[in-house]
Each structure stands twice: as structure tokens, then as C-alpha cells.
Design a protein around this motif. Structure first.
Motif, mmCIF file in Angstrom:
data_model
loop_
_atom_site.group_PDB
_atom_site.id
_atom_site.type_symbol
_atom_site.label_atom_id
_atom_site.label_comp_id
_atom_site.label_asym_id
_atom_site.label_seq_id
_atom_site.Cartn_x
_atom_site.Cartn_y
_atom_site.Cartn_z
ATOM 1 N N GLN A 1 48.003 33.935 33.895
ATOM 2 C CA GLN A 1 46.566 33.694 34.034
ATOM 3 C C GLN A 1 45.765 34.597 33.090
ATOM 4 O O GLN A 1 44.770 34.159 32.485
ATOM 5 C CB GLN A 1 46.115 33.921 35.476
ATOM 6 N N ALA A 2 46.200 35.831 32.954
ATOM 7 C CA ALA A 2 45.523 36.751 32.028
ATOM 8 C C ALA A 2 45.634 36.238 30.595
ATOM 9 O O ALA A 2 44.662 36.264 29.829
ATOM 10 C CB ALA A 2 46.127 38.147 32.151
ATOM 11 N N ILE A 3 46.808 35.763 30.236
ATOM 12 C CA ILE A 3 47.016 35.206 28.891
ATOM 13 C C ILE A 3 46.142 33.966 28.703
ATOM 14 O O ILE A 3 45.515 33.767 27.650
ATOM 15 C CB ILE A 3 48.502 34.858 28.681
ATOM 16 N N GLN A 4 46.105 33.117 29.735
ATOM 17 C CA GLN A 4 45.305 31.889 29.677
ATOM 18 C C GLN A 4 43.825 32.200 29.410
ATOM 19 O O GLN A 4 43.185 31.556 28.569
ATOM 20 C CB GLN A 4 45.453 31.113 30.987
ATOM 21 N N ARG A 5 43.287 33.187 30.077
ATOM 22 C CA ARG A 5 41.864 33.534 29.917
ATOM 23 C C ARG A 5 41.568 34.004 28.493
ATOM 24 O O ARG A 5 40.545 33.643 27.904
ATOM 25 C CB ARG A 5 41.487 34.619 30.919
ATOM 26 N N ILE A 6 42.468 34.808 27.948
ATOM 27 C CA ILE A 6 42.264 35.311 26.586
ATOM 28 C C ILE A 6 42.296 34.158 25.581
ATOM 29 O O ILE A 6 41.436 34.058 24.689
ATOM 30 C CB ILE A 6 43.336 36.360 26.225
ATOM 31 N N LEU A 7 43.278 33.269 25.732
ATOM 32 C CA LEU A 7 43.392 32.139 24.808
ATOM 33 C C LEU A 7 42.220 31.170 24.936
ATOM 34 O O LEU A 7 41.725 30.628 23.937
ATOM 35 C CB LEU A 7 44.722 31.411 25.049
ATOM 36 N N GLN A 8 41.786 30.926 26.180
ATOM 37 C CA GLN A 8 40.639 30.037 26.376
ATOM 38 C C GLN A 8 39.353 30.657 25.814
ATOM 39 O O GLN A 8 38.515 29.952 25.234
ATOM 40 C CB GLN A 8 40.480 29.720 27.868
ATOM 41 N N PHE A 9 39.204 31.970 25.967
ATOM 42 C CA PHE A 9 38.051 32.654 25.406
ATOM 43 C C PHE A 9 38.057 32.538 23.886
ATOM 44 O O PHE A 9 37.019 32.276 23.262
ATOM 45 C CB PHE A 9 38.052 34.129 25.824
ATOM 46 N N ASP A 10 39.248 32.703 23.302
ATOM 47 C CA ASP A 10 39.362 32.587 21.841
ATOM 48 C C ASP A 10 39.056 31.166 21.386
ATOM 49 O O ASP A 10 38.470 30.974 20.307
ATOM 50 C CB ASP A 10 40.784 32.980 21.398
ATOM 51 N N GLY A 11 39.399 30.186 22.209
ATOM 52 C CA GLY A 11 39.140 28.804 21.830
ATOM 53 C C GLY A 11 37.739 28.343 22.122
ATOM 54 O O GLY A 11 37.385 27.171 21.852
ATOM 55 N N GLY A 12 36.925 29.225 22.669
ATOM 56 C CA GLY A 12 35.528 28.877 22.935
ATOM 57 C C GLY A 12 35.320 28.177 24.249
ATOM 58 O O GLY A 12 34.300 27.520 24.428
ATOM 59 N N LEU B 1 44.754 40.070 17.742
ATOM 60 C CA LEU B 1 44.992 40.039 19.186
ATOM 61 C C LEU B 1 45.597 38.715 19.645
ATOM 62 O O LEU B 1 46.555 38.709 20.435
ATOM 63 C CB LEU B 1 43.684 40.304 19.942
ATOM 64 N N VAL B 2 45.048 37.618 19.155
ATOM 65 C CA VAL B 2 45.516 36.309 19.612
ATOM 66 C C VAL B 2 46.989 36.101 19.265
ATOM 67 O O VAL B 2 47.762 35.564 20.074
ATOM 68 C CB VAL B 2 44.643 35.180 19.018
ATOM 69 N N GLU B 3 47.380 36.519 18.078
ATOM 70 C CA GLU B 3 48.794 36.376 17.697
ATOM 71 C C GLU B 3 49.684 37.202 18.617
ATOM 72 O O GLU B 3 50.775 36.761 19.004
ATOM 73 C CB GLU B 3 49.003 36.797 16.242
ATOM 74 N N LYS B 4 49.240 38.406 18.971
ATOM 75 C CA LYS B 4 50.006 39.229 19.906
ATOM 76 C C LYS B 4 50.112 38.535 21.266
ATOM 77 O O LYS B 4 51.180 38.515 21.892
ATOM 78 C CB LYS B 4 49.348 40.598 20.081
ATOM 79 N N VAL B 5 49.016 37.956 21.710
ATOM 80 C CA VAL B 5 49.007 37.276 23.014
ATOM 81 C C VAL B 5 49.940 36.067 23.002
ATOM 82 O O VAL B 5 50.648 35.802 23.980
ATOM 83 C CB VAL B 5 47.565 36.857 23.377
#
Length: 205
Positions: free
Chosen positions: A194-205, A108-112
């Protein structure tokens, strides 16, 4: 008592008329062969005002034609970019839903990240060297970030990722109509970013 026109005077009049016709014919032949009204400015003096007015009108009309062609090109570019961004947003939604349904975030992260890259490319679209999503600020990219770490470093919402101003460009399309047109990068892109930012921040903890 009747006064008769003398034959000498009448003959002279006919000669003058013939010479005038010959002169006119010769002038017409020169105009036809050269394509010019006259070989010097003196010959067009009576028409100078009309010629200048016509030239001015033709120049203005050509400017309107050029403006409309440029506008059509930019509007087509907006349309293509917005359709692409719509597809990108749908792809993000589908990817997130798939991860939820599979209960797995693998890939998922790579797709994002790829979606972020495509979003930046579209919002930094140029036409003839001008950034079309920058408002009237067309000389610099409206999106200032270039990679995922730039986005995750910003506070939410990521409005600092955009450098466009809030003034839409204008174009004069005829004597009486000046039209504002275009889309702004922050208006179009911030919800998706913003949606992309939330996913990436969630993945980064």
C-alpha cells in the motif's frame, strides 16, 4: 522299589539332544551368513505380527522425520524472506526520507519500482514447488500482480493483489501434535504494498 532309567533310553535322549543342537547350530549359521531370519515365510510365522507392527512404527517414525525436515526447510525460507522484506521496507522508508530531506524526488520512483519487484519475488517464494506464503493454496502465486502499472490500477488498499487464502498449512510432527505454521502474503505484504502504491499513484498524478 526304584525304577532305573535304561541305558538305551538315556542314550537315545542324548542323541536327540545332540541332533537338535546340530540343527539349531546349522540354522544359526545360515542366518548369520545370509542375514535373514528364515529362507521362507514358514520360518518367521511366529514373529509376523511383531514384524508388521515394527514395520508400521518405523514407517510412521520416518514420516514424522520427513515432515520435520520439510517444516524446518520452510521455516528457514520464511525467516530469510521476512528478513529480506524487513530490509526492503527499511530501504523504502530511507529513500522517502532522503527525498524529503533533499527536497528532490530524483531517482525515487525507480527505487520504489525495484522495491516492488523485490517484494513480489519474496512473497512468491517457493519451496519444493509450493508457494509458502499462499496459506493452504500452494499451487499458485499468492501475489497476482507483476509490474507497477498493475498495482496503481488497483483500488486502495490493494488487497486484490493477493490470491492467498487465510488458512495456514498444518503438519503432524508426532502422534499427538499437529502444528499450524507459516505466514500469509496479504498479512505480511499489504502494508508495504500500500505504501508503494501511494508513492506510484502520487507520481502518476
Amino acid at each position: 522299589m526304584t525304577t532305573r532309567v535304561g541305558s538305551l533310553g538315556q542314550g537315545q535322549l542324548l542323541i536327540d539332544q545332540l541332533l537338535q543342537q546340530q540343527s539349531t547350530l546349522a540354522q544359526d549359521q545360515v542366518q548369520v551368513s545370509t542375514g535373514y531370519k528364515s529362507n521362507d515365510l514358514k520360518g518367521i510365522a511366529p514373529e509376523v505380527s511383531t514384524l508388521l507392527t515394527t514395520q508400521t512404527l518405523a514407517s510412521r517414525a520416518q514420516q514424522f522425520v520427513d515432515n520435520n525436515k520439510q517444516l524446518d526447510l520452510k521455516l528457514s525460507s520464511y525467516d530469510n524472506s521476512l528478513q529480506t522484506l524487513s530490509g526492503v521496507a527499511q530501504n523504502l522508508r530511507d529513500s522517502v526520507l532522503q527525498a524529503i530531506n533533499l527536497n528532490s524526488g530524483t531517482g525515487l520512483v525507480e527505487k520504489v519500482k525495484n522495491i516492488l519487484s523485490e517484494t513480489i519475488d519474496q512473497l512468491n517464494q517457493q519451496v519444493n514447488g509450493e508457494y509458502i506464503f499462499g496459506g493452504t493454496r500452494t499451487d499458485q502465486p499468492p501475489v497476482t500482480i507483476s509490474q507497477p502499472s498493475d498495482l496503481t490500477a488497483l483500488t486502495e488498499p490493494p488487497d486484490a493483489a493477493f490470491a492467498n487464502n487465510n488458512l495456514k498449512p498444518q503438519v503432524k510432527i508426532d502422534d499427538n501434535i499437529t502444528m499450524a505454521y507459516g505466514q500469509l502474503a496479504n498479512v505480511v505484504g499489504e502494508p508495504l504494498m500500500q505504501a508503494i502504491q501511494r508513492i506510484l499513484q502520487f507520481d502518476g498524478g
